[in-house]
Design an enzyme around this catalytic site. Structure first.
Site, short mmCIF file in Angstrom:
data_model
loop_
_atom_site.label_atom_id
_atom_site.label_comp_id
_atom_site.label_asym_id
_atom_site.label_seq_id
_atom_site.Cartn_x
_atom_site.Cartn_y
_atom_site.Cartn_z
N HIS A 220 -26.84 7.40 -42.54
CA HIS A 220 -25.74 8.25 -42.73
C HIS A 220 -26.20 9.47 -43.23
CE1 HIS A 220 -21.51 9.19 -43.40
NE2 HIS A 220 -21.43 8.28 -44.55
N ILE A 254 -34.76 7.42 -34.26
CA ILE A 254 -34.96 8.91 -34.58
C ILE A 254 -33.77 9.43 -35.54
CG2 ILE A 254 -35.71 11.11 -33.69
CD1 ILE A 254 -37.60 9.09 -32.86
N MET A 255 -34.40 9.84 -36.55
CA MET A 255 -32.99 10.30 -37.43
C MET A 255 -32.45 11.55 -37.16
SD MET A 255 -32.73 7.62 -39.13
CE MET A 255 -33.63 6.33 -39.36
N HIS A 259 -24.68 8.34 -32.78
CA HIS A 259 -23.49 8.56 -33.49
C HIS A 259 -22.76 7.27 -33.39
CE1 HIS A 259 -19.93 9.74 -35.68
NE2 HIS A 259 -20.50 10.45 -36.34
N ASP A 310 -26.40 16.05 -38.48
CA ASP A 310 -27.71 16.31 -39.62
C ASP A 310 -28.93 16.99 -38.90
OD1 ASP A 310 -26.63 15.19 -41.80
OD2 ASP A 310 -27.01 13.15 -41.19
N ARG A 354 -9.56 -5.98 -48.00
CA ARG A 354 -10.07 -7.46 -48.25
C ARG A 354 -10.12 -8.23 -47.03
NH1 ARG A 354 -12.16 -12.36 -47.72
NH2 ARG A 354 -12.26 -13.15 -49.66
C1 ACO Z 1 -23.43 12.56 -40.61
C2 ACO Z 1 -23.79 11.19 -40.09
O1 ACO Z 1 -23.68 10.27 -41.06
S1 ACO Z 1 -24.31 10.97 -38.43
C3 ACO Z 1 -25.32 9.76 -38.43
C4 ACO Z 1 -26.57 9.95 -39.20
N1 ACO Z 1 -27.66 8.89 -39.08
C5 ACO Z 1 -28.67 9.07 -38.17
O2 ACO Z 1 -28.95 10.19 -37.57
C6 ACO Z 1 -29.56 7.68 -37.85
C7 ACO Z 1 -29.90 7.59 -36.70
N2 ACO Z 1 -29.01 7.09 -35.73
C8 ACO Z 1 -28.68 5.84 -35.73
O3 ACO Z 1 -29.16 5.04 -36.46
C9 ACO Z 1 -27.31 5.37 -35.00
O4 ACO Z 1 -27.10 6.26 -33.97
C10 ACO Z 1 -26.02 5.39 -35.88
C11 ACO Z 1 -26.31 4.53 -37.05
C12 ACO Z 1 -25.69 6.65 -36.09
C13 ACO Z 1 -24.99 4.72 -35.12
O5 ACO Z 1 -25.13 3.37 -34.66
P1 ACO Z 1 -24.60 2.57 -33.49
O6 ACO Z 1 -23.13 3.04 -33.49
O7 ACO Z 1 -25.06 1.15 -33.66
O8 ACO Z 1 -25.51 3.32 -32.36
P2 ACO Z 1 -25.02 2.94 -30.96
O9 ACO Z 1 -24.23 1.65 -30.58
O10 ACO Z 1 -24.91 4.10 -30.18
O11 ACO Z 1 -26.70 2.49 -30.24
C14 ACO Z 1 -26.75 2.46 -28.93
C15 ACO Z 1 -28.50 1.93 -28.81
O12 ACO Z 1 -28.95 3.30 -28.84
C16 ACO Z 1 -30.09 3.19 -30.00
N3 ACO Z 1 -30.08 4.41 -30.79
C17 ACO Z 1 -28.87 4.78 -31.48
N4 ACO Z 1 -29.36 5.78 -32.15
C18 ACO Z 1 -30.70 6.01 -32.22
C19 ACO Z 1 -31.56 6.72 -32.45
N5 ACO Z 1 -31.22 7.73 -33.49
N6 ACO Z 1 -32.87 6.62 -32.09
C20 ACO Z 1 -33.34 5.74 -31.37
N7 ACO Z 1 -32.35 4.80 -30.65
C21 ACO Z 1 -31.05 4.91 -31.07
C22 ACO Z 1 -29.63 2.00 -30.74
O13 ACO Z 1 -30.53 1.26 -31.44
C23 ACO Z 1 -28.99 1.24 -29.57
O14 ACO Z 1 -29.92 0.36 -28.93
P3 ACO Z 1 -30.08 -1.24 -28.75
O15 ACO Z 1 -28.79 -1.47 -28.25
O16 ACO Z 1 -31.22 -1.39 -28.16
O17 ACO Z 1 -29.87 -1.74 -30.04
O1 OAA Z 2 -18.62 9.32 -38.87
C1 OAA Z 2 -19.64 8.56 -39.11
O2 OAA Z 2 -19.88 7.52 -38.91
C2 OAA Z 2 -20.98 9.58 -39.86
C3 OAA Z 2 -20.40 10.84 -39.70
O3 OAA Z 2 -20.83 11.72 -38.56
C4 OAA Z 2 -20.00 11.58 -40.94
O4 OAA Z 2 -19.79 10.96 -41.81
O5 OAA Z 2 -19.76 12.83 -40.91
#
Ligand code: ACO
Ligand code: OAA
Length: 373
Positions: A220, A254-255, A259, A310, A354
């Site tokens: 997140h 990759i962070m 999304h 991010d 809940r």
């Molecule tokens: C402001 C915010 O909070 S924005 C979010 C910030 N977080 C990040 O940047 C962390 C990196 N990103 C992630 O971990 C994810 O994309 C999340 C947590 C944001 C969303 O998770 P999900 O909804 O489960 O992602 P989604 O369903 O699109 O994933 C599809 C596939 O792409 C892959 N994938 C998604 N994001 C990434 C990534 N950043 N790097 C590599 N692979 C990825 C998943 O592993 C998944 O593969 P799988 O089916 O083989 O497991």
């Molecule tokens: O909506 C989400 O899951 C994460 C996000 O981009 C935020 O909180 O800004």
């Protein structure tokens, strides 16, 4: 723009109602109370958007002036809170410092009834930059700073306390944009945390303390720090490409990419990317910005994944000389508006949250006497 939302993690399940924002539905993909985030970022100061989110409408000039004046008067910290901050070690994570600071504030300035919720939210908005910078400067530089600056904006106040001098116009402007972009995002994990807590009729400081804990994780808000740690390792765009390919081959996450709701792009990325480019020119950067752009290209080409809010925040903050570990606390200073507004919205039409679980454990069985186990 919406993607097919189903499966674990409550994905795609409607868990309540909100009038605060839409994600992936209309406009560029993100709206706050009906206004497109791009429109807000191009035309407003953060305090106007905070007023919109917390009070329900964009302020008139007179209302904005009064709101800023109110916030200026709430920047100070009680001695008991400073005493606590001084005891937190320099190697603590600043998100933990904010979590503790928020919790301590709740002890000292308790929300006794919900009629105090607006003032409690404004107080946190005004003093979170003071909390984080008081601790940071004390633990890292050994100075007890005066947190009651006369800076016009929350972002300016933060940069002033951090660097010990007033920020330039460009940096204050970028802070406005950044705080606007991070302010609100429907039922993301940290906001949902705040709403679950609010649904038990708990106090607002407990709701916000819990939300800070949820935002801290790298999936997140913590992703902006994790993205910075990664791009800082790359010495050139070609090096970035080579390393990214290795990471992808190892199936590393990759962070700063992907999304939970957006499927093609995060509308906040284009905006902060533009400001990161401007800041790169301003500081004469020839590495970090091109590295970031190459990472974006590689992820698109190899995985069809795009930068979320991010990723370019990392380089933008870095160019403003903000230490990496303070990146996610800035997110808190902004998202506090969304969290608090969601707490108020939950309270206004509440039923305790809940859900149920599918049981996957043992069948019913008798307790074996302890001597026979
Ligand atoms: C402001 C915010 O909070 S924005 C979010 C910030 N977080 C990040 O940047 C962390 C990196 N990103 C992630 O971990 C994810 O994309 C999340 C947590 C944001 C969303 O998770 P999900 O909804 O489960 O992602 P989604 O369903 O699109 O994933 C599809 C596939 O792409 C892959 N994938 C998604 N994001 C990434 C990534 N950043 N790097 C590599 N692979 C990825 C998943 O592993 C998944 O593969 P799988 O089916 O083989 O497991
Ligand atoms: O909506 C989400 O899951 C994460 C996000 O981009 C935020 O909180 O800004």
């Amino acid at each position: 723009m919406g993607k097919v939302l189903a499966g674990a993690g409550l994905r795609g399940q409607v868990a309540g109602k909100t009038a605060l924002s839409t994600v992936g539905k209309s406009g560029s993909g993100l709206t706050y109370r009906g206004y497109d985030v791009k429109d807000l970022a191009n035309n407003c100061q953060f305090e106007e958007v905070a007023h919109l989110i917390l009070k329900g409408a964009l302020p008139t000039q007179a209302e904005l002036d009064a709101y800023k004046k109110k916030l200026h008067g709430m920047r100070g910290l009680p001695q008991a809170l400073k005493d606590v901050l001084e005891r937190i070690p320099a190697d603590a994570h600043p998100m933990d410092v904010l979590r503790t600071g928020c919790s301590m504030l709740g002890n000292l300035e308790m929300e006794l009834d919900f009629g105090q919720q607006q003032d409690a939210a404004d107080r946190m908005l005004a003093c979170f930059p003071s909390i984080i910078c008081y601790w940071y400067r004390f633990s890292h530089d050994g100075v007890r700073i005066d947190v009651e600056t006369d800076d016009d904006s929350i972002g300016g106040h933060f940069l002033h306390l951090l660097h010990g001098e007033k920020p330039n116009e460009l940096h204050e402007q970028v802070m406005h944009v950044s705080l606007i972009l991070y302010a609100e995002h429907e039922f993301n994990a940290s906001t949902f945390t705040a709403r679950v807590c609010a649904s038990t009729l708990s106090d607002i400081h407990s709701c916000i303390t819990g939300a800070i804990g949820s935002l801290r994780g790298p999936l997140h808000g913590g992703a902006n720090e994790a993205a910075m740690d990664m791009i800082q390792e790359f010495t050139s765009a070609d090096h970035a490409e080579e390393q990214m390919m290795l990471k992808l081959a190892k199936k590393e996450k990759i962070m700063g990419f992907g999304h939970a709701v957006y499927s093609e792009s995060d509308p906040r990325n284009e905006i902060i990317k533009g400001w990161s480019e401007k800041l790169a020119k301003d500081v004469g950067d020839t590495v970090l910005y091109p590295v970031s752009v190459r990472c974006e290209e590689v992820m698109k080409r190899e995985k069809g994944l795009f930068c979320n809010a991010d990723f370019f925040h990392a380089s933008a903050y870095h160019f403003m000389n903000i230490p990496t570990k303070l990146f996610t606390p800035i997110f808190v200073m902004s998202r506090l508006t969304g969290w608090a507004a969601h707490v108020m919205e939950q309270r206004a039409d509440n039923r305790i949250i809940r859900p149920s679980a599918d049981y996957i454990g043992e069948e019913l069985r008798p307790v074996t006497p302890i001597s026979e186990r």
